[in-house]
Write an enzyme that holds these catalytic residues in place. Structure first.
Site, mmCIF file in Angstrom:
data_model
loop_
_atom_site.group_PDB
_atom_site.id
_atom_site.type_symbol
_atom_site.label_atom_id
_atom_site.label_comp_id
_atom_site.label_asym_id
_atom_site.label_seq_id
_atom_site.Cartn_x
_atom_site.Cartn_y
_atom_site.Cartn_z
ATOM 1 N N LYS A 4 1.678 16.383 -17.328
ATOM 2 C CA LYS A 4 0.256 16.348 -17.662
ATOM 3 C C LYS A 4 -0.004 17.194 -18.922
ATOM 4 O O LYS A 4 -0.664 16.740 -19.839
ATOM 5 C CB LYS A 4 -0.601 16.864 -16.511
ATOM 6 C CG LYS A 4 -0.249 16.291 -15.137
ATOM 7 C CD LYS A 4 -0.737 14.855 -14.941
ATOM 8 C CE LYS A 4 -0.088 14.134 -13.776
ATOM 9 N NZ LYS A 4 -0.309 14.680 -12.453
ATOM 10 N N ASP A 25 -1.247 24.391 -6.719
ATOM 11 C CA ASP A 25 -0.743 23.257 -7.493
ATOM 12 C C ASP A 25 -1.533 23.242 -8.800
ATOM 13 O O ASP A 25 -2.736 22.977 -8.800
ATOM 14 C CB ASP A 25 -0.980 21.952 -6.700
ATOM 15 C CG ASP A 25 -0.659 20.694 -7.505
ATOM 16 O OD1 ASP A 25 -0.162 20.801 -8.650
ATOM 17 O OD2 ASP A 25 -0.906 19.578 -6.974
ATOM 18 N N TRP A 40 -5.271 15.114 -4.363
ATOM 19 C CA TRP A 40 -3.980 15.809 -4.457
ATOM 20 C C TRP A 40 -3.830 16.849 -3.368
ATOM 21 O O TRP A 40 -2.756 17.014 -2.798
ATOM 22 C CB TRP A 40 -3.762 16.394 -5.848
ATOM 23 C CG TRP A 40 -3.494 15.303 -6.841
ATOM 24 C CD1 TRP A 40 -4.293 14.911 -7.870
ATOM 25 C CD2 TRP A 40 -2.351 14.427 -6.878
ATOM 26 N NE1 TRP A 40 -3.719 13.849 -8.549
ATOM 27 C CE2 TRP A 40 -2.531 13.539 -7.960
ATOM 28 C CE3 TRP A 40 -1.196 14.310 -6.097
ATOM 29 C CZ2 TRP A 40 -1.596 12.541 -8.277
ATOM 30 C CZ3 TRP A 40 -0.266 13.321 -6.421
ATOM 31 C CH2 TRP A 40 -0.471 12.448 -7.502
HETATM 32 C C1 LIG Z 1 0.146 14.294 -11.011
HETATM 33 C C2 LIG Z 1 -0.111 15.306 -9.993
HETATM 34 C C3 LIG Z 1 0.779 15.552 -8.920
HETATM 35 C C4 LIG Z 1 1.997 14.695 -8.603
HETATM 36 O O1 LIG Z 1 2.974 14.733 -9.503
HETATM 37 P P1 LIG Z 1 4.286 13.834 -9.338
HETATM 38 O O2 LIG Z 1 5.108 14.382 -10.457
HETATM 39 O O3 LIG Z 1 3.918 12.417 -9.520
HETATM 40 O O4 LIG Z 1 4.878 14.129 -8.013
HETATM 41 C C5 LIG Z 1 0.483 16.574 -8.042
HETATM 42 N N1 LIG Z 1 -0.635 17.300 -8.185
HETATM 43 C C6 LIG Z 1 -1.507 17.093 -9.186
HETATM 44 C C7 LIG Z 1 -2.734 17.947 -9.277
HETATM 45 C C8 LIG Z 1 -1.281 16.090 -10.112
HETATM 46 O O5 LIG Z 1 -2.157 15.873 -11.107
#
Ligand SMILES: *Cc1c(COP(=O)(O)O)cnc(C)c1O
Length: 360
Positions: A195, A171, A102
């Site tokens: 998530k 993030d 990521w």
């Molecule tokens: C799932 C995830 C993303 C991406 O999310 P999208 O909604 O598919 O753009 C970004 N960073 C992390 C750490 C993730 O687990």
């Protein structure tokens, strides 16, 4: 109705109480005679629901004064691009810590906008560890320092935060609301809902107002954090259903001890699996450095790919879903987000012991 034991990495398990509440309210929200997803985002039912969501979020996450927060569409992936568009000063560059899949995606997007220094790269250790926070010394000129708090695919998680005199950006898509965060250490935090926070669609952005003053000019309004901040997140139609889901999840988090309660649950659940791994005499292996093992995404291997396939079939048989490791790393991955019941993790730990007894 018997529910699956849901180990999907995202979208992922929601509290069953939240789903039931949605079912009850979907056609007749709050006795209004219509659904919240049928209501204008300029109308009373929406406004009340929205302001309650923001108030709850501020309370549960203890967001201090001087920060704005709102929900955008486009997922975490849009933030990978929006962040450098708004804040990467081309004369100064930005610093990224590459902790895995990521963080790599985020830094590749930033490279399109301007110079990026990769301060630390986990490539040599196959992204199984992280740098010690006190060793992180980016250029003081750099626009910001970027990290991914929890690598959903690799299973490494930051336990402390670097303090290095430049704006810190994170993030937190896959571990938001799983522990208490000292927001004041961050200039910007973003997290997709799907998530740990609600149904897919909304992405939370928490931004320090002072940081907004250092923004690049000439960005299309829709990609400019200032447009969203000025209109309190209602610059354009927000992802209403997802925000409603986030509100119900926040109420559930609050009823269950807030972020401290979630941290305890996460500790308990992840220990059940890490203990099963560590006590297996090497039958199950976690590739991740112990100091940085994720409490959310537990990545593990078996002695062979054949056994991994057989194990996966056994989990399916036991009503479990989502345990196949990401295609880029293989093996197994159990995602233990907040809403996953402790019993489901106990069931997996028991299955692991039983599988080893029979196939070991
Ligand atoms: C799932 C995830 C993303 C991406 O999310 P999208 O909604 O598919 O753009 C970004 N960073 C992390 C750490 C993730 O687990």
């Amino acid at each position: 109705m018997s529910r699956k034991k849901n180990f999907f990495a995202g979208p992922s398990v929601l509290p069953v109480e939240v789903l039931k509440e949605m079912e009850r309210e979907i056609a007749n929200y709050n006795d209004e005679g219509l659904s919240i997803v049928e209501s204008s985002h300029r109308s009373e039912p929406f406004n009340t629901m929205y302001s309650e969501t923001l108030a709850l979020l501020g309370e549960v996450m203890e967001i201090p004064e001087g920060y704005s927060y709102f929900f955008l569409g486009g997922g975490g992936s849009l933030q990978f691009a929006m962040l450098p568009l708004n804040f990467l000063n081309p004369a100064k560059g930005a610093t990224y810590i590459n902790s895995g899949s990521w963080a790599t995606k985020a830094l590749q997007e930033a490279q399109v906008i301007g110079p990026v220094a990769t301060y630390w790269d986990g490539k040599d250790t196959s992204y199984t560890t992280l740098p010690a926070v006190n060793t992180i010394k980016p250029s003081p000129e750099s626009s910001y320092l970027y990290l991914c708090s929890n690598e959903t695919i690799g299973g490494v998680q930051w336990k402390e935060w670097p303090e290095c005199g430049i704006p810190l950006v994170a993030d937190m898509s896959s571990d938001i609301l799983s522990r208490s965060i000292p927001i004041e250490k961050f200039s910007l935090i973003f997290a997709g809902a799907q998530k740990n926070m609600g149904p897919a669609g909304a992405t939370l952005v928490i931004i320090k107002d002072e940081f907004l003053e250092h923004q690049n000019s000439s960005i299309p309004s829709i990609l400019d954090y200032r447009s969203h901040q000025k209109s309190n997140g209602l610059y354009n139609t927000p992802p209403v259903f997802s925000i409603w889901g986030v509100k119900l999840v926040l109420e559930w988090v609050k009823r269950n001890g807030g972020t401290a309660g979630m941290a305890q649950r996460a500790q308990l659940k992840s220990s059940l699996l890490y203990d099963a791994i560590d006590q297996s005499g090497g039958y199950y292996r976690s590739p991740v450095d112990r100091d940085y093992r994720s409490t959310m995404n537990i990545v593990f291997r078996l002695p062979s790919e054949e056994l991994e396939a057989k194990f996966l079939a056994a989990t399916k048989e036991a009503g479990m879903v989502g345990l196949k490791g990401h295609r880029s790393v293989g093996g197994l991955r159990a995602s233990l987000y907040n809403a996953l019941p402790v019993e489901d993790v106990e069931a997996l730990a028991n299955l692991m012991r039983e599988f080893q007894r029979v196939n070991g």
